[in-house]
Design a protein around this motif. Structure first.
Motif, short mmCIF file in Angstrom:
data_model
loop_
_atom_site.label_atom_id
_atom_site.label_comp_id
_atom_site.label_asym_id
_atom_site.label_seq_id
_atom_site.Cartn_x
_atom_site.Cartn_y
_atom_site.Cartn_z
N GLU A 115 0.83 -1.21 0.00
CA GLU A 115 0.00 0.00 0.00
C GLU A 115 0.86 1.26 0.00
OE1 GLU A 115 -3.83 -1.15 2.59
OE2 GLU A 115 -1.92 -1.44 3.66
N ARG A 116 0.29 2.30 -0.55
CA ARG A 116 0.86 3.65 -0.42
C ARG A 116 -0.32 4.61 -0.50
NH1 ARG A 116 3.54 5.17 -6.22
NH2 ARG A 116 1.54 5.75 -7.10
N ASP A 117 -0.30 5.60 0.35
CA ASP A 117 -1.44 6.51 0.47
C ASP A 117 -2.70 5.65 0.63
OD1 ASP A 117 0.30 8.69 0.25
OD2 ASP A 117 0.12 8.71 -1.93
N ASP A 118 -3.68 5.84 -0.21
CA ASP A 118 -4.90 5.02 -0.14
C ASP A 118 -5.01 4.12 -1.36
OD1 ASP A 118 -5.86 5.94 2.34
OD2 ASP A 118 -6.59 7.78 1.39
N LEU B 49 9.47 -3.36 -0.29
CA LEU B 49 8.44 -3.40 0.74
C LEU B 49 9.03 -2.92 2.06
CD1 LEU B 49 5.47 -4.31 1.19
CD2 LEU B 49 6.39 -6.51 1.94
N GLU B 50 8.33 -2.01 2.72
CA GLU B 50 8.79 -1.48 4.01
C GLU B 50 7.73 -1.77 5.07
OE1 GLU B 50 9.20 2.66 3.13
OE2 GLU B 50 11.05 2.38 2.01
N ALA C 102 1.27 -7.51 4.69
CA ALA C 102 0.97 -6.11 4.35
C ALA C 102 2.20 -5.26 4.62
CB ALA C 102 -0.20 -5.61 5.18
N GLY C 103 2.34 -4.22 3.85
CA GLY C 103 3.44 -3.30 4.04
C GLY C 103 3.24 -2.09 3.15
N TRP D 101 -1.29 0.91 -9.57
CA TRP D 101 -1.81 1.31 -8.27
C TRP D 101 -3.29 1.62 -8.45
CZ3 TRP D 101 0.83 0.77 -3.93
CH2 TRP D 101 2.23 0.76 -3.98
N VAL D 102 -4.14 1.12 -7.53
CA VAL D 102 -5.57 1.42 -7.59
C VAL D 102 -6.08 1.80 -6.20
CG1 VAL D 102 -6.00 -0.09 -9.57
CG2 VAL D 102 -6.30 -0.99 -7.27
N ASP D 103 -7.10 2.66 -6.18
CA ASP D 103 -7.72 3.01 -4.92
C ASP D 103 -8.82 2.00 -4.60
OD1 ASP D 103 -10.01 3.71 -6.44
OD2 ASP D 103 -9.58 5.85 -6.31
#
Length: 175
Positions: free
Chosen positions: A47-50, A98-99, A122-123, A145-147
């Motif tokens: 994930e990043r942002d939403d 991945l962080e 998850a990360g 990337w998708v919301d």
């Protein structure tokens, strides 16, 4: 024969797959498929942002391309650690790092036939890391990337259709 009564009736080493048979408690003959090297697979909810990261791959078993969460088999170089396997798979498929990875559960893709579990990891991915070309393993055709809204509409339209991604998305509250 293993200690639990399962006997291998067929197998191959590349990829490592075997079909096993046992007699169930009622006398019924049972079969299962063991895929991989007895290490859990891993699916990545990156994930990043939403947004969440999806990869597009051709799946010969169903004869079409699908959008999925990145995933793959663990291997012995991962030391049996699904967090390490998830990070490696994400990097191989997308070139992204991945962080802050954490295990959020697991899913059995088909409890009636397949013996192995897939760890859900998850990360996050740094905002300035954008997937360009798919990663180095040659399996991925495209990354996106998708919301949440787009993710749900892709599920409804059948673009995202595999049970592993859907199970991971449900656990990660994307569905």
């Amino acid at each position: 024969m293993s200690g639990d009564g399962w006997v291998t009736v067929w197998g191959t080493t590349e990829p490592p797959i075997r079909v096993e048979r046992a007699t169930g408690p009622t006398g019924l003959e049972l079969h299962r498929v063991v895929v991989g090297n007895a290490l859990p697979g891993a699916v990545v909810l990156a994930e990043r942002d939403d947004e969440v990261l999806l990869v597009s791959q051709y799946r010969p078993a169903i004869g079409r391309r699908c959008w999925e969460l990145p995933r793959g088999f663990a291997d012995h170089s991962d030391g049996g650690d699904p967090l390490v396997a998830a990070a490696r798979e994400l990097f191989e498929e997308t070139g992204l790092v991945l962080e802050g990875s954490r295990s959020i559960g697991s899913v059995y893709p088909d409890t009636g036939l397949l013996a192995g579990a897939v760890a859900i990891v998850a990360g996050t991915v740094a905002h300035d890391d954008d997937p360009g070309d798919p990663g180095t393993d040659g399996e991925v055709d495209e990354v996106r990337w998708v919301d949440r809204h787009r993710f749900r509409s892709m599920v409804e339209s059948g673009e995202i259709c595999d049970g592993i991604s859907l199970g991971a998305a449900l656990v990660g509250r994307w569905c």
